[in-house]
Scaffold this active site. Structure first.
Site, short mmCIF file in Angstrom:
data_model
loop_
_atom_site.label_atom_id
_atom_site.label_comp_id
_atom_site.label_asym_id
_atom_site.label_seq_id
_atom_site.Cartn_x
_atom_site.Cartn_y
_atom_site.Cartn_z
N LEU A 110 -7.04 -21.18 15.49
CA LEU A 110 -6.44 -22.49 15.25
C LEU A 110 -5.60 -22.40 13.98
O LEU A 110 -6.00 -21.71 13.04
CB LEU A 110 -7.53 -23.56 15.07
N ASP A 111 -4.46 -23.10 13.95
CA ASP A 111 -3.64 -23.03 12.74
C ASP A 111 -4.30 -23.82 11.60
O ASP A 111 -5.27 -24.55 11.81
CB ASP A 111 -2.21 -23.50 13.00
N ARG A 112 -3.76 -23.66 10.43
CA ARG A 112 -4.39 -24.21 9.23
C ARG A 112 -4.62 -25.72 9.32
O ARG A 112 -5.66 -26.23 8.89
CB ARG A 112 -3.52 -23.89 8.00
N SER A 114 -4.92 -27.58 11.99
CA SER A 114 -5.68 -28.03 13.15
C SER A 114 -7.17 -27.88 12.88
O SER A 114 -7.60 -27.15 11.99
CB SER A 114 -5.29 -27.21 14.39
#
Length: 249
Positions: A110-112, A114
């Protein structure tokens, strides 16, 4: 006579070094030695009972205790082991909360910005099964968008796809949820079967929408449920068995 030879990348995965694809990269980089000899050829097969395998000079062996966890990743944490800029990672965040997860790998980046469900395990074969594109693992997200998404845009995102950086990206499905027009809140539930970098955000951005919040609530059969932000739990035996049925053998 039983043939005990197995592919080296599978053995490394069983030792907890990562998915088989990650282990192929490790082999190609020249970090693996078998009986004192560097091995870089992909597809190498070994009999684990007859050789000594070393990684960074240390003998590695199959992990006997396999662990499986669900983790609720909070926002502003990075899904990586180490960050050169010194930002919070999921590993140092977990360690601060009393859980040393250094021996585990994550499934489902997951990106930062999210949040939501990550699966963490040292089962390399399961990591391979759940990250390989051909298995089409379903992930479910909840997204807060800056404005209402018309039906025609929803159809395009699912059926035609949206071009972003030379890639055609699709949503698996999109369903409207709770909306609060006065507070400028438009929520959608999204199914995803691919795993491209920032895929959901890129699709909406290309169509002129802004994603305010993005939360993964399901990964294959595992659901986030009431797991609190920053919390973790062991997967149930039923969850583990169901995950393995998705491609692990």
């Amino acid at each position: 006579m039983e043939n005990k030879n197995i592919r080296l990348n599978r053995y490394l995965a069983q030792c907890g070094l990562g998915s088989r694809r990650e282990c192929d990269s490790i082999i190609a980089s020249g970090k693996i030695y078998i009986n004192g000899k560097k091995v870089t050829e992909l597809g190498t097969r070994i009999n684990p009972d007859e050789v000594v395998v070393k990684y960074y000079g240390k003998t590695i062996k199959v992990i006997n205790r396999i662990e499986y966890f669900a983790y609720h990743k909070p926002r502003n944490t990075i899904v990586t082991k180490k960050d050169p800029e010194g930002r919070n990672t999921i590993y140092n965040t977990l360690k601060k909360n009393g859980f040393n997860a250094d021996h585990l790998k994550y499934i489902g980046r997951l990106d930062r910005n999210s949040e939501g469900l990550l699966i963490m395990t040292n089962d390399g074969d399961l990591i391979h099964a759940l990250t390989h594109p051909r298995f089409q693992i379903k992930k479910v997200y909840q997204a807060r968008i800056d404005k209402k998404v018309p039906h025609e845009d929803q159809l395009e995102m699912v059926h035609d796809g949206v071009i972003s950086k030379g890639q055609r990206l699709h949503l698996g499905a999109i369903r409207g949820m709770k909306n609060n027009i006065e507070k400028n809140e438009y929520w959608y539930e999204i199914d995803l079967y691919e795993g491209k970098n920032r895929q959901i955000r890129r699709i909406f951005e290309e169509k002129g929408y802004k994603v305010f919040r993005l939360k993964r609530i399901q990964f294959s059969v595992v659901k986030l449920g009431s797991l609190k932000r920053g919390g973790w739990r062991s997967l149930s035996l039923n969850e583990i068995a169901a995950l393995k049925s998705k491609g692990y053998n």
